[in-house]
Design a protein around this motif. Structure first.
Motif, short mmCIF file in Angstrom:
data_model
loop_
_atom_site.label_atom_id
_atom_site.label_comp_id
_atom_site.label_asym_id
_atom_site.label_seq_id
_atom_site.Cartn_x
_atom_site.Cartn_y
_atom_site.Cartn_z
N ARG A 76 -6.12 -4.61 -9.27
CA ARG A 76 -5.86 -4.83 -7.85
C ARG A 76 -5.14 -3.62 -7.24
O ARG A 76 -5.48 -3.15 -6.15
CB ARG A 76 -5.03 -6.10 -7.65
CG ARG A 76 -4.62 -6.35 -6.21
CD ARG A 76 -5.85 -6.43 -5.28
NE ARG A 76 -5.49 -6.48 -3.89
CZ ARG A 76 -5.55 -7.59 -3.14
NH1 ARG A 76 -5.96 -8.72 -3.65
NH2 ARG A 76 -5.22 -7.54 -1.87
N ASP A 107 -6.70 -1.08 -4.34
CA ASP A 107 -5.97 -0.88 -3.08
C ASP A 107 -5.50 0.55 -2.88
O ASP A 107 -5.26 0.96 -1.73
CB ASP A 107 -4.74 -1.79 -3.04
CG ASP A 107 -5.09 -3.25 -2.77
OD1 ASP A 107 -6.26 -3.53 -2.45
OD2 ASP A 107 -4.19 -4.10 -2.90
N PHE A 153 0.83 -1.20 0.00
CA PHE A 153 0.00 0.00 0.00
C PHE A 153 0.86 1.25 0.00
O PHE A 153 1.80 1.40 0.75
CB PHE A 153 -0.91 0.02 1.24
CG PHE A 153 -1.90 1.13 1.20
CD1 PHE A 153 -3.11 0.96 0.54
CD2 PHE A 153 -1.61 2.36 1.77
CE1 PHE A 153 -4.01 2.00 0.47
CE2 PHE A 153 -2.51 3.39 1.71
CZ PHE A 153 -3.71 3.22 1.06
#
Lengths: 163, 163
Positions: free
Chosen positions: B79, B83, B4
């Motif tokens: 993805r 995120d 992240f």
């Protein structure tokens, strides 16, 4: 995962070459059944939004229930395309996609099939052993509704030398 | 799968609303490492062409080795977008994608990240509780080369009532 059907023109996909993709030809094939488990499995890995992975939260969401990730729908479409449309030896890849649209939600239990209409097939001038096939790809559900559409480009090798 | 990172503007993705997607803002995030096993696993299911599933046959193919399915690259990109870019509560889906291009092959060992430049953010007139965000999405590899790009549309809920 996909039951094999021929295109309407009758040729086996794996034996096709550029010459077999004629403007105006319509290929229709499938089907593929979408399960809740597969929707959740794909989305947990690649698109973990509540509407794709959490059936209870999805009921309160904008679609009133769990729906497949648009990229999952695209991936299922691709499986049908590989099994039924693209030649095995002559496929040389794709530079890209235009106007990809997710038109209706794909829900658990839906049964999808693919319809491809060849828009244009142009032999390459710079590399005359291949050509570019442009097509309209539509993914339909069991109610004959188009759930996804796109314009695709595919580079396909020619069977014969140029005249 | 994805580490992240914040966008350059520093807001947490999950707390964002339409107002946080300002024209000209650039978000950059990732990374994701691509393995041969994942390339083959995805492609066996969704894109079983030799260049994606058979390392030995792929060496003799047009790319000189195994490459990821373009749809796998798109799924990995998604993805990272979920995120790091899309808000958790305020994301209301996407009507589609334009000008998706696979520009360079993605190979085992590549490390991908995503750069999103907001092109336009327009509040809806008919549904003023939301807006449409148009952006240029680029997927870059470890050599700073763009391997895939597309123009995306996202519908995002507004934080505040219209003025």
């Amino acid at each position: 995962m996909a039951r094999f059907k021929h295109g309407r023109e009758g040729s086996l996909a794996e034996d096709r070459y550029f010459e077999d993709y004629v403007s105006g030809t319509v290929f229709e094939f499938g089907e593929i059944r979408v399960s809740e488990g597969e929707i959740i499995e794909f989305a947990r890995r690649f698109d973990p939004q509540d509407i794709h992975i959490d059936p209870e939260a999805a009921v309160r969401g904008p679609f009133g229930g769990l729906i497949a990730s648009g990229w999952h729908t695209a991936a299922m479409m691709m499986r049908l395309i590989v099994d039924n449309f693209l030649p095995k030896r002559a496929s040389l890849g794709s530079p890209g996609i235009d106007e990809l649209r997710w038109l209706r939600p794909v829900r658990p239990g839906d049964v999808l099939r693919v319809r491809i209409s060849v828009i244009e097939a142009t032999r390459s001038r710079s590399k005359p052993d291949r050509g570019l096939v442009r097509s309209l790809v539509q993914v339909l559900n069991q109610d004959e509704k188009v759930v996804m559409s796109m314009k695709a480009m595919n580079i396909i090798a020619c069977r014969k030398d140029p005249p």
